[in-house]
Write a protein that holds these residues in place. Structure first.
Motif, PDB file in Angstrom:
ATOM      1  N   ILE A  85      55.538  25.008  43.708  1.00  0.00           N
ATOM      2  CA  ILE A  85      54.842  26.070  42.920  1.00  0.00           C
ATOM      3  C   ILE A  85      55.138  25.435  41.276  1.00  0.00           C
ATOM      4  N   HIS A  86      54.159  25.142  40.811  1.00  0.00           N
ATOM      5  CA  HIS A  86      54.332  24.315  39.286  1.00  0.00           C
ATOM      6  C   HIS A  86      54.444  25.443  38.388  1.00  0.00           C
ATOM      7  N   LEU A 111      58.641  24.470  39.765  1.00  0.00           N
ATOM      8  CA  LEU A 111      58.676  23.976  38.226  1.00  0.00           C
ATOM      9  C   LEU A 111      58.786  25.135  37.275  1.00  0.00           C
ATOM     10  N   LEU A 112      59.652  25.142  36.164  1.00  0.00           N
ATOM     11  CA  LEU A 112      59.380  26.010  35.172  1.00  0.00           C
ATOM     12  C   LEU A 112      58.178  25.685  34.175  1.00  0.00           C
ATOM     13  N   GLN A 113      57.065  26.414  34.064  1.00  0.00           N
ATOM     14  CA  GLN A 113      56.255  26.184  33.029  1.00  0.00           C
ATOM     15  C   GLN A 113      56.654  26.579  31.693  1.00  0.00           C
ATOM     16  N   VAL A 114      56.570  25.337  30.700  1.00  0.00           N
ATOM     17  CA  VAL A 114      56.998  25.448  29.500  1.00  0.00           C
ATOM     18  C   VAL A 114      55.780  25.668  28.620  1.00  0.00           C
ATOM     19  N   ILE A 145      64.628  24.565  41.614  1.00  0.00           N
ATOM     20  CA  ILE A 145      63.969  24.311  40.423  1.00  0.00           C
ATOM     21  C   ILE A 145      64.062  22.768  40.352  1.00  0.00           C
ATOM     22  N   LYS A 146      63.098  22.116  40.554  1.00  0.00           N
ATOM     23  CA  LYS A 146      63.054  20.771  40.617  1.00  0.00           C
ATOM     24  C   LYS A 146      62.821  20.216  39.151  1.00  0.00           C
ATOM     25  N   GLY A 147      62.059  20.958  38.043  1.00  0.00           N
ATOM     26  CA  GLY A 147      61.645  20.282  36.922  1.00  0.00           C
ATOM     27  C   GLY A 147      61.022  21.189  36.083  1.00  0.00           C
ATOM     28  N   LEU A 148      60.265  20.694  35.294  1.00  0.00           N
ATOM     29  CA  LEU A 148      59.291  21.346  34.173  1.00  0.00           C
ATOM     30  C   LEU A 148      57.905  20.793  34.177  1.00  0.00           C
ATOM     31  N   MET A 149      56.960  21.683  34.183  1.00  0.00           N
ATOM     32  CA  MET A 149      55.462  21.670  33.944  1.00  0.00           C
ATOM     33  C   MET A 149      54.728  21.980  32.589  1.00  0.00           C
ATOM     34  N   ALA A 150      53.929  21.501  32.108  1.00  0.00           N
ATOM     35  CA  ALA A 150      53.247  22.065  31.148  1.00  0.00           C
ATOM     36  C   ALA A 150      51.978  21.352  30.847  1.00  0.00           C
ATOM     37  N   ASN A 179      68.503  16.082  41.355  1.00  0.00           N
ATOM     38  CA  ASN A 179      67.772  17.244  41.837  1.00  0.00           C
ATOM     39  C   ASN A 179      66.700  17.632  40.778  1.00  0.00           C
ATOM     40  N   PHE A 180      66.939  17.935  39.531  1.00  0.00           N
ATOM     41  CA  PHE A 180      66.172  18.152  38.513  1.00  0.00           C
ATOM     42  C   PHE A 180      65.267  16.828  37.897  1.00  0.00           C
ATOM     43  N   ASN A 181      64.490  16.448  38.397  1.00  0.00           N
ATOM     44  CA  ASN A 181      64.069  15.283  38.157  1.00  0.00           C
ATOM     45  C   ASN A 181      62.287  15.098  38.409  1.00  0.00           C
ATOM     46  N   VAL A 182      61.655  16.277  38.120  1.00  0.00           N
ATOM     47  CA  VAL A 182      60.223  16.275  38.061  1.00  0.00           C
ATOM     48  C   VAL A 182      59.753  16.695  36.929  1.00  0.00           C
ATOM     49  N   LEU A 183      58.796  15.949  36.234  1.00  0.00           N
ATOM     50  CA  LEU A 183      58.129  16.232  34.910  1.00  0.00           C
ATOM     51  C   LEU A 183      56.702  16.382  35.339  1.00  0.00           C
ATOM     52  N   SER A 184      56.140  17.468  35.453  1.00  0.00           N
ATOM     53  CA  SER A 184      54.614  17.399  35.721  1.00  0.00           C
ATOM     54  C   SER A 184      53.766  17.836  34.471  1.00  0.00           C
ATOM     55  N   THR A 185      53.375  16.739  33.732  1.00  0.00           N
ATOM     56  CA  THR A 185      52.234  16.868  32.866  1.00  0.00           C
ATOM     57  C   THR A 185      51.299  15.583  32.980  1.00  0.00           C
ATOM     58  N   GLY A 186      50.167  16.002  32.355  1.00  0.00           N
ATOM     59  CA  GLY A 186      49.023  15.131  32.421  1.00  0.00           C
ATOM     60  C   GLY A 186      47.991  15.452  33.196  1.00  0.00           C
ATOM     61  N   MET A 187      46.726  15.836  32.722  1.00  0.00           N
ATOM     62  CA  MET A 187      45.543  16.175  33.484  1.00  0.00           C
ATOM     63  C   MET A 187      44.504  14.776  33.047  1.00  0.00           C
TER      64      MET A 187
END
Ligand code: PLP
Length: 213
Positions: A85-86, A111-114, A145-150, A179-187
């Motif tokens: 869940i992003h 992922l926590l949405q920033v 919590i695997k990382g951040l999304m924005a 563990n905290f190693n995902v940065l979900s950015t970019g469309m």
């Protein structure tokens, strides 16, 4: 060009540490299957109803990512199967995901949405809340919590987008661990800038499928 050709072309240019989520919202099962048969296993959806319907109709080993704003009362429908869940953007949602994950005997990756964009309408926590949140969420047993999304501001101004993605990347790197190693950015319109600025998970729709209706 076909969706599969688009996929191959993009994958050729991606660094190996960057994970691609194909954003299949509004797309047909046929088109999704073509990509699946070409090796794409992660698909992103932003509406729970559509996601559930597609999950039922498509191969069972697809890894579904919920990328859009998620209402608390819908968590129960995706908790049994969702891969990630992003857009986790409230404590209420965190509590609900943890509860429903527990009921399903699962640990759900989130992922926590920033909030980094200039637009007021985009959801998410402020940058300065995140470190504390990551600490506090460690006590939740069924959420990981695997990382951040924005999402960056919707603009052609490359400088602005770079500024936003580099801000979240600095924060990400400060917290990053095994563990905290995902940065979900970019469309589709900004994923190259995102990757230059530390993204390791991109969410691409239009550039693979063509313009949505
Ligand atoms: C629709 C969507 C995307 C994909 O956008 P494209 O411009 O089609 O690549 C990515 N992330 C989120 C959260 C979305 O809602």
């Amino acid at each position: 060009m076909s969706t599969v050709e688009n996929l191959y072309l993009i994958k050729q240019t991606l660094p190996s540490h960057v994970c691609l989520v194909a954003v299949s919202k509004t797309q047909s099962n046929d088109d999704i299957l073509k990509l699946y048969n070409a090796g794409q296993k992660k698909f992103g959806e932003n509406k729970v109803q559509e996601l559930i319907k597609k999950k039922e109709d498509l191969p069972k080993d697809i890894q579904w990512h919920m990328i859009g704003h998620l209402q608390t009362n819908k968590v129960k429908f995706i908790a049994p199967f969702i891969d990630m869940i992003h857009a986790v953007d409230s404590w209420k949602l965190i509590n609900e995901i943890d509860k429903r994950a527990k009921q399903n005997n699962r640990i759900i990756n989130c992922l926590l949405q920033v909030h980094i964009a200039k637009e007021k309408t985009k959801f998410g926590f402020d940058l300065d809340q995140i470190e504390e949140m990551v600490e506090k969420t460690k006590k939740y047993e069924n959420i990981n919590i695997k990382g951040l999304m924005a999402m960056a501001t919707f603009t052609n101004n490359k400088k602005q987008i770079t500024k936003e993605f580099s801000l979240i990347n600095s924060l990400f790197k400060k917290i990053q661990n095994a563990n905290f190693n995902v940065l979900s950015t970019g469309m589709s319109n900004d994923y190259l800038i995102a990757i230059e600025n530390g993204s390791n998970m991109i969410r691409l729709g239009n550039i693979i499928f063509g313009k949505r209706n």
